[in-house]
Design a protein around this motif. Sequence first.
Motif, PDB file in Angstrom:
ATOM      1  N   ARG A 268      13.985 -26.246  -0.263  1.00 38.16           N
ATOM      2  CA  ARG A 268      14.379 -25.711  -1.570  1.00 38.16           C
ATOM      3  C   ARG A 268      13.136 -25.349  -2.375  1.00 38.16           C
ATOM      4  O   ARG A 268      12.144 -26.092  -2.406  1.00 38.16           O
TER       5      ARG A 268
ATOM      6  N   ILE B 168      10.738 -27.534  -6.008  1.00 39.70           N
ATOM      7  CA  ILE B 168      10.949 -28.980  -5.984  1.00 39.70           C
ATOM      8  C   ILE B 168       9.617 -29.700  -6.149  1.00 39.70           C
ATOM      9  O   ILE B 168       8.549 -29.101  -6.037  1.00 39.70           O
TER      10      ILE B 168
ATOM     11  N   HIS C 116       8.069 -31.699   4.522  1.00 45.29           N
ATOM     12  CA  HIS C 116       8.926 -30.566   4.870  1.00 45.29           C
ATOM     13  C   HIS C 116       8.301 -29.573   5.842  1.00 45.29           C
ATOM     14  O   HIS C 116       8.934 -28.594   6.201  1.00 45.29           O
TER      15      HIS C 116
ATOM     16  N   ASP D  43      18.925 -32.023   1.576  1.00 43.43           N
ATOM     17  CA  ASP D  43      17.569 -32.384   1.976  1.00 43.43           C
ATOM     18  C   ASP D  43      17.657 -33.781   2.592  1.00 43.43           C
ATOM     19  O   ASP D  43      17.990 -34.740   1.887  1.00 43.43           O
TER      20      ASP D  43
ATOM     21  N   ASN E 123      17.096 -33.113  -4.223  1.00 46.58           N
ATOM     22  CA  ASN E 123      17.035 -31.676  -3.933  1.00 46.58           C
ATOM     23  C   ASN E 123      18.369 -31.105  -3.459  1.00 46.58           C
ATOM     24  O   ASN E 123      18.485 -29.890  -3.263  1.00 46.58           O
TER      25      ASN E 123
ATOM     26  N   LEU F  56      13.993 -26.871  -9.513  1.00 41.03           N
ATOM     27  CA  LEU F  56      14.123 -28.167 -10.175  1.00 41.03           C
ATOM     28  C   LEU F  56      12.911 -28.476 -11.048  1.00 41.03           C
ATOM     29  O   LEU F  56      12.993 -29.320 -11.940  1.00 41.03           O
TER      30      LEU F  56
END
Length: 526
Positions: free
Chosen positions: A319, A322, A330, A407, A413, A469
């Motif tokens: 995403r 974040i 990730h 996530d 997330n 976010l």
Amino acid sequence: MKLNKITKATICMLVLATVGCTGDFEEINTNPNGFTPVELEQDFNHVKLGFAPMFNNILVLNPDWVYQLQQGLNSDIWSGYMATPTGFEGGINNSTYFLMDNWNGFIWDYGYQNVMFNAYDIANKAKGKYDQFYSLSLILKVEGMHRITDTFGPIIYSQFGTSDTTIGYDSQEEVYNQMFKELDVAVADLTTRVDANEESTFASTDLSDYKGDYKAWVKFANTLRLRLAMRIVKVNPALAKTEAEKAVAHKFGVFTANADLFKVISPVYTNPIATISGSWLDIRMSADMESIMGGYADPRLATYFDTSKQFPDQYKGVRTGIEIAAKSDHQDFSGIGAVARSREIVLFTTAEAYFLRAEGALRGWNMGGTAQEFYEKGIAASFEQRGASGAANYIADNIKTPKAYVDPSFTVNNSPAVNNVTIAWDAAGTNELKLQKIITQKWIAGFPEGQEAWSDYRRTGYPKLFPVLKNYSAGTITTELGVRRVNFVQSEKATNVGGVATGVAKLGGPDNGGTRVWWDTTAPNF
């Protein structure tokens, strides 16, 4: 990303090559190999020299880190196509809406240094003498520079090449009007040459798949006109309709087969995304792609993305916007797949042409068919382009919708799906629903070319994307609407202060990422 390569010397070199210092073009273009002007003019080589840098810098194909700054860490992310697992600058960067001037300046600098400069130089050498090259350069100029105005808004266009201390900016409306006229010139000239069965003199210089075919270039120019026409539909609907219908009505028409699409075929450079994703692990599949394509069980997924190393046999996206504590959290999600491991860089698909016509037909324009017909042809063309099977079943699917994003490591997330629309055409649906379907499928088909997808998102609001976010824009960019443009660049602010002031005046708002460009209005889609 090799940030250590972005040195003061590099920036200075680019500034010297851009519009603030263009008074001695002939001197700059002196051939370093010592050929005389007569030798260079044999086989039009003195004109042809400018085309390769134009082809290779619409998207910067080399070095890879420049592409990363020119597009990879801006529109590729803001379009919802890709996301970065890397917390550049402590996570306060373009992906979290803190616009990085030292990154984003490369969008402007490379566009002017390589596309605009060489278009100007070719015009000086060829206009009125070798008009076939002038016409071809105009098409490449519009293809390259509409991306610049769509990113910044007002830009230097009609005043490029002047030796004035202050070089004024054109409004985006003025730029678009001039681009339509430039396409008129190119189409008229090359059409006449096709009608006269004139042998092409461009084949050896053509880095597209057209092999110098003037008719193919006219078809590309027409399709590019169609794209630009749709861009302005909310600010000048009458002109948009006129230009779109002109493109389709031309006797050579627009793209209708995948052999028509426009791509740059590099003899040397692989798509930079392959390195940025595969070697540096700086870019991954986005959560939006996982949600939409995953929810649709889209057969093109296997071409677009690799499965996750962390979660075998799964396509996992990251995403955007974040908090990133560590890149390792990730980096083993899905990288960009075979679509980027190629020396063929597709800049305009036939699928896009069909989706443009679908939207035009939806708006009541004469596009030569119905919105549903072109919508379904667009999907089919994309499947064929990517070598995917099952297009007919996909087109008929009225059940599947995008899926929620999860996530696996950080529940903060997670999000339910936001672009809740099915695939199959809904004849009883509202125009808004139909447009959402058209743009969603256009978005899927256009991957990985993020610039066009970001422009469509700003113009239409589709597809609906997950909001960031973390928003570090200090209130200049809203989380709901996202980045609307890029700030005017530091090289211009250092060397063309008065010109930048004209640009800000024509922008109609503060010089920040929340101010809309001309065609990006708050007006409804219908």
